[in-house]
Design a protein around this motif. Structure first.
Motif, short mmCIF file in Angstrom:
data_model
loop_
_atom_site.label_atom_id
_atom_site.label_comp_id
_atom_site.label_asym_id
_atom_site.label_seq_id
_atom_site.Cartn_x
_atom_site.Cartn_y
_atom_site.Cartn_z
N PRO A 94 0.94 -1.24 -0.01
CA PRO A 94 -0.04 -0.16 0.05
C PRO A 94 0.88 1.35 0.04
CG PRO A 94 -0.95 -1.59 1.63
CD PRO A 94 0.48 -2.33 1.00
N SER A 95 0.38 2.19 -0.64
CA SER A 95 1.12 3.36 -0.95
C SER A 95 2.06 3.50 -2.07
CB SER A 95 1.61 4.04 0.42
OG SER A 95 2.81 3.52 0.74
N THR B 109 -3.72 1.32 -3.29
CA THR B 109 -4.49 0.22 -2.21
C THR B 109 -4.63 -1.13 -2.49
OG1 THR B 109 -6.73 0.86 -2.51
CG2 THR B 109 -5.28 2.63 -1.30
#
Lengths: 114, 110
Positions: free
Chosen positions: A13-14, A85
């Protein structure tokens, strides 16, 4: 015409998703080139395209995170999607757009997981 | 943004004629028509019908499409087991300058 795509298949994520699609045969400069994805168990979703002039059009829901670019000298185009995400987990396809999506890459499964 | 409306599933008997529908509005399907794709899971989708109302080279004549207003229909004659797949319509939406897809219809051949 053949499209061959590649890129990282596992992201956290990110991170930023990055995929490239090479086009073999046909006239690269004359067409619209597109990215489409399919999340698991869901339908197809258009991500965006780059036109012969280099103008880009994006899915409004992804516009703030998407960049599509092309390298005409190498007959390639690329997708970058920032701040991924789990909802971005999907099979990603590159495709040529001519009154319809008539040539496709083989697809790349991109999984976002911590 | 709103997509195009397709029934989630339909089923027809082997050898029958299937009709799959896709409904949009005057800014997408009603504007420039729609294309149709066939998708077998695990493989890239295949274009069956151009938005410009023509069949791609190599696609069986069993596949055809028509449009009435903002609704397009894909017709598949002489259904075969290999026609069992997901079918998607797609159109350019001039209000958002983006392509939109229908949710897809799963065709079952009985």
């Amino acid at each position: 015409v053949q499209l061959q795509q590649w890129g990282a298949g596992l992201l956290k994520p990110s991170e930023t998703l990055s995929l490239t699609c090479a086009v073999y045969g046909g006239s690269f400069s004359a067409y619209h080139w597109t990215w489409i994805r399919q999340p698991p168990g869901k339908g197809l979703e258009w991500i965006g395209e780059i036109t012969p002039s280099g103008r880009t059009n994006y899915n409004p829901s992804l516009k703030s995170r998407v960049t599509i670019s092309k390298d005409t000298s190498n007959n390639q185009f690329s997708l970058k999607l920032t701040y991924v995400t789990a909802a971005d987990t999907a099979v990603y396809y590159c495709a040529r757009s001519v009154d319809g999506f008539d040539n496709w890459g083989q697809g790349t499964l991109v999984t976002v997981s911590s | 943004q709103a997509g195009l409306a397709q029934p989630p599933s339909v089923s027809y008997a082997l050898g029958q004629t299937a009709t799959l529908t896709c409904t949009g509005d005057s800014n997408n399907v009603g504007y420039e028509g729609a294309s149709w794709l066939q998708h077998h899971q695990g493989h890239p989708p295949k274009l069956l019908w151009y938005r410009s109302n023509d069949r791609p080279s190599g696609i069986s004549e069993r596949f055809s499409a028509s449009r009435s207003g903002s609704t397009t229909s894909l017709t598949i004659t002489g259904l075969q087991p290999e026609d069992e797949a997901d079918y998607y319509c797609s159109a350019w939406d001039r209000t958002i300058s983006a392509h939109v897809f229908g949710g897809g219809t799963k065709l079952t051949v009985l």
